[in-house]
Design a protein around this motif. Structure first.
Motif, PDB file in Angstrom:
ATOM      1  N   UNK A 368      -7.455  51.810 -10.489  1.00  0.00           N
ATOM      2  CA  UNK A 368      -7.834  50.904 -11.309  1.00  0.00           C
ATOM      3  C   UNK A 368      -6.835  50.213 -12.021  1.00  0.00           C
ATOM      4  N   UNK A 369      -5.805  50.835 -12.618  1.00  0.00           N
ATOM      5  CA  UNK A 369      -4.903  50.365 -13.478  1.00  0.00           C
ATOM      6  C   UNK A 369      -3.762  49.634 -12.626  1.00  0.00           C
ATOM      7  N   UNK A 370      -3.803  49.867 -11.196  1.00  0.00           N
ATOM      8  CA  UNK A 370      -2.520  49.275 -10.435  1.00  0.00           C
ATOM      9  C   UNK A 370      -3.390  48.152  -9.494  1.00  0.00           C
ATOM     10  N   UNK A 371      -4.851  47.990  -9.816  1.00  0.00           N
ATOM     11  CA  UNK A 371      -5.387  47.040  -8.904  1.00  0.00           C
ATOM     12  C   UNK A 371      -6.245  45.925  -9.924  1.00  0.00           C
ATOM     13  N   UNK A 372      -7.341  46.352 -10.470  1.00  0.00           N
ATOM     14  CA  UNK A 372      -7.900  45.392 -10.987  1.00  0.00           C
ATOM     15  C   UNK A 372      -7.758  45.059 -12.296  1.00  0.00           C
ATOM     16  N   UNK A 373      -7.310  46.099 -13.029  1.00  0.00           N
ATOM     17  CA  UNK A 373      -6.735  46.265 -14.444  1.00  0.00           C
ATOM     18  C   UNK A 373      -5.484  44.984 -14.497  1.00  0.00           C
ATOM     19  N   UNK A 374      -4.641  45.456 -13.424  1.00  0.00           N
ATOM     20  CA  UNK A 374      -3.227  44.577 -13.549  1.00  0.00           C
ATOM     21  C   UNK A 374      -3.700  43.066 -13.094  1.00  0.00           C
ATOM     22  N   UNK A 375      -4.555  42.896 -12.235  1.00  0.00           N
ATOM     23  CA  UNK A 375      -5.161  41.478 -12.091  1.00  0.00           C
ATOM     24  C   UNK A 375      -5.661  40.901 -13.104  1.00  0.00           C
ATOM     25  N   UNK A 376      -6.459  41.630 -13.881  1.00  0.00           N
ATOM     26  CA  UNK A 376      -7.109  41.041 -14.994  1.00  0.00           C
ATOM     27  C   UNK A 376      -6.058  40.689 -16.324  1.00  0.00           C
ATOM     28  N   UNK A 377      -5.359  41.487 -16.371  1.00  0.00           N
ATOM     29  CA  UNK A 377      -4.134  41.297 -17.388  1.00  0.00           C
ATOM     30  C   UNK A 377      -3.350  39.902 -17.099  1.00  0.00           C
ATOM     31  N   UNK A 378      -3.037  39.819 -16.073  1.00  0.00           N
ATOM     32  CA  UNK A 378      -2.237  38.340 -15.737  1.00  0.00           C
ATOM     33  C   UNK A 378      -3.171  37.254 -15.445  1.00  0.00           C
ATOM     34  N   UNK A 379      -4.603  37.526 -15.452  1.00  0.00           N
ATOM     35  CA  UNK A 379      -5.617  36.347 -15.315  1.00  0.00           C
ATOM     36  C   UNK A 379      -5.876  35.949 -13.815  1.00  0.00           C
ATOM     37  N   UNK A 380      -5.469  36.996 -12.880  1.00  0.00           N
ATOM     38  CA  UNK A 380      -5.685  36.513 -11.181  1.00  0.00           C
ATOM     39  C   UNK A 380      -6.623  37.430 -10.996  1.00  0.00           C
ATOM     40  N   UNK A 381      -7.643  37.906 -11.752  1.00  0.00           N
ATOM     41  CA  UNK A 381      -8.710  38.572 -11.079  1.00  0.00           C
ATOM     42  C   UNK A 381      -9.672  38.012 -10.113  1.00  0.00           C
ATOM     43  N   UNK A 382      -9.438  36.844 -10.202  1.00  0.00           N
ATOM     44  CA  UNK A 382     -10.373  36.045  -9.292  1.00  0.00           C
ATOM     45  C   UNK A 382      -9.742  35.921  -7.823  1.00  0.00           C
ATOM     46  N   UNK A 383      -8.610  36.221  -7.871  1.00  0.00           N
ATOM     47  CA  UNK A 383      -7.481  36.032  -6.543  1.00  0.00           C
ATOM     48  C   UNK A 383      -7.008  37.313  -6.098  1.00  0.00           C
ATOM     49  N   UNK A 384      -6.622  38.511  -6.922  1.00  0.00           N
ATOM     50  CA  UNK A 384      -6.266  39.542  -6.229  1.00  0.00           C
ATOM     51  C   UNK A 384      -6.703  40.685  -6.988  1.00  0.00           C
ATOM     52  N   UNK A 385      -6.389  42.046  -6.895  1.00  0.00           N
ATOM     53  CA  UNK A 385      -7.130  42.968  -7.436  1.00  0.00           C
ATOM     54  C   UNK A 385      -8.177  43.874  -6.986  1.00  0.00           C
ATOM     55  N   UNK A 386      -8.949  43.367  -5.970  1.00  0.00           N
ATOM     56  CA  UNK A 386      -9.913  43.995  -5.199  1.00  0.00           C
ATOM     57  C   UNK A 386     -10.253  43.255  -4.093  1.00  0.00           C
ATOM     58  N   UNK A 387     -10.874  44.097  -3.111  1.00  0.00           N
ATOM     59  CA  UNK A 387     -11.319  43.413  -1.686  1.00  0.00           C
ATOM     60  C   UNK A 387     -12.753  42.843  -2.079  1.00  0.00           C
ATOM     61  N   UNK A 388     -12.666  41.506  -1.910  1.00  0.00           N
ATOM     62  CA  UNK A 388     -13.989  40.883  -2.024  1.00  0.00           C
ATOM     63  C   UNK A 388     -13.712  39.368  -1.383  1.00  0.00           C
ATOM     64  N   UNK A 389     -14.709  38.970  -0.962  1.00  0.00           N
ATOM     65  CA  UNK A 389     -14.916  37.691  -0.208  1.00  0.00           C
ATOM     66  C   UNK A 389     -14.369  36.432  -1.323  1.00  0.00           C
ATOM     67  N   UNK A 390     -13.233  35.709  -0.699  1.00  0.00           N
ATOM     68  CA  UNK A 390     -12.660  34.545  -1.426  1.00  0.00           C
ATOM     69  C   UNK A 390     -11.499  34.977  -1.845  1.00  0.00           C
TER      70      UNK A 390
END
Ligand SMILES: [Zn+2]
Length: 425
Positions: A368-390
């Motif tokens: 999680x530190x290398x995926x969703x956490x990192x995406x959240x930290x840079x404010x891009x959790x809506x675009x990257x960090x997990x596999x989800x539609x959109x």
């Protein structure tokens, strides 16, 4: 799973993208919930975004859709490294770098970028490079001329005269005095101006040097190098511009001042005391701790030309940093994944994951530190960090159960970024 499928109808209504590829495998890991999804089929649109996740048997796929099947593999989101230097090479240490012309450091960027994406890292934060090299590399990658990860560039490092970010340390005044690094700041007012300047030319994160460092010659690794007022000015200015600040900080006082100044991420955080760890928790400050590279630096530093002074500093803080990491994880500080690639060879980034598990994280926390956490930290959790539609189709594959053996992440078989395949078995 159910909510993703419900979301698909709305998504398809707002996009004109055509289904282009479907990726299937034995399993998929949802890093947001920590759960596996068996036999997933991920539909990727020609815009590079994930359109739908379901199972192949129940899907109506239009003709012409490319099917990539990865039997025996587990699909996970593209990995994210929050601390790399794509314009540095570990193999050239100490004064050896002076033999190379300035443009050499730009020239090696594409080589390091390719190594990084081949290792499964589809996004990196490049925390410091000369001459806006990382901004140029980002433009070349985004334009499709060079293969590499998505880059959040910091460009020039900002710091004090004679400090960790001063490129001319270790040179006599006759060679260094008139060659002051453009990132040197001399007051809070100057700090604000430098933030505006690097932002103007493409910096998407600000990197500062709050304390001394291992590879900077002539400074004390733990000593604070920027005042609280200078760091506050930098944080205020960057936040006004809508960007984050990462502070290189090994010593406790410098870490403390950076947290109080409102800095977003503490890089290294080697000597943080328990009181400072609690302060980070209260302020919601992220720790980004590079706990793998110590082994590489000590094993190969001499051969690479690294100065003895730097090796002595590394020996002093390496183990302490790992112990601090363990205490910070236990205390519940927000942790992301940063390796300082460039002080060890690019492409070995995932070697840090087993170290994180050895020093207190669960395999899921490390991932999680290398995926969703990192995406959240840079404010891009809506675009990257997990596999989800959109989200952007940044998907990698590892063999079998990567959580049972986290070292499998060092052997990534498949890499897709924004729907384009860059590595396949
Ligand atoms: Zn670094």
């Amino acid at each position: 799973m159910k909510s993703w499928i419900c979301g698909v109808a709305a998504l398809l209504a707002t996009t004109s993208a055509q289904a282009a590829t479907v990726v299937t495998a034995d399993r998929m890991l949802d890093v947001r919930t920590g759960r596996y999804v068996d036999h997933p089929a991920i539909v990727v649109g020609d815009d590079g975004r994930i359109q739908q996740i379901g199972q192949i048997a129940s899907m109506q796929l239009p003709a012409g859709v490319k099917h990539i099947d990865l039997p025996g593999e587990t699909l996970v989101p593209g990995l994210i490294d929050m601390h790399v230097h794509l314009n540095s090479l570990a193999e050239i240490g100490g004064y050896q770098g002076l033999k190379y012309t300035d443009a050499f450091w730009s020239a090696i960027g594409p080589y390091n970028a390719r190594k990084t994406i081949d290792a499964g890292f589809t996004t990196v934060r490049n925390v410091g490079s000369p001459d806006f090299d990382d901004v140029g590399l980002e433009q070349a990658i985004d334009g499709g001329w060079v293969v590499g990860p998505r880059i959040v560039p910091a460009s020039y490092l900002l710091g004090a005269t004679g400090g960790h970010c001063d490129d001319t340390n270790g040179l006599p005044p006759s060679l260094g005095a008139d060659k002051k690094s453009p990132g040197i700041i001399t007051s809070p007012e100057d700090a604000r101006e430098k933030v505006r300047w690097v932002h103007k030319y493409g910096a998407e994160v600000i990197k500062i040097c709050a304390t001394g460092g291992v590879f900077s010659l002539g400074d004390s690794v733990g000593a604070q190098q920027l005042t609280l007022d200078e760091m506050k000015a930098i944080a205020d200015e960057a936040h006004m511009l809508g960007i984050k600040v990462a502070a290189h900080a090994h010593g406790d006082e410098g870490i403390r001042a950076a947290i109080l100044a409102g800095i977003d991420t503490i890089e290294h955080a080697s000597l943080a005391t328990d009181a400072t760890i609690q302060l980070a928790k209260q302020h919601g400050t992220w720790f980004d701790m590079d706990i793998y590279n110590d082994d590489y630096i000590l094993a190969t530093g001499t051969a690479n030309g690294t100065e003895q002074e730097s090796l002595d500093k590394e020996r002093m803080i390496g183990l302490k940093q790992r112990q601090t990491f363990q205490r910070a994880v236990k205390a519940g500080v927000k942790m992301t994944f940063g390796t300082d690639a460039g002080v060890y060879p690019h492409g070995l980034n995932a070697r840090q994951l087993p170290y994180m598990v050895k020093w207190g994280m669960t395999p899921m926390q490390a991932l999680q530190s290398a995926t969703i956490n990192a995406a959240t930290l840079i404010g891009w959790e809506g675009t990257i960090g997990s596999i989800a539609p959109g989200k952007s189709a940044d998907i990698i594959a590892v063999e079998g159960d990567g959580l049972a053996d986290i070292s499998r992440y060092t052997r990534v078989a498949f890499v897709m970024k924004t729907g384009t395949v860059f590595k396949a078995p």
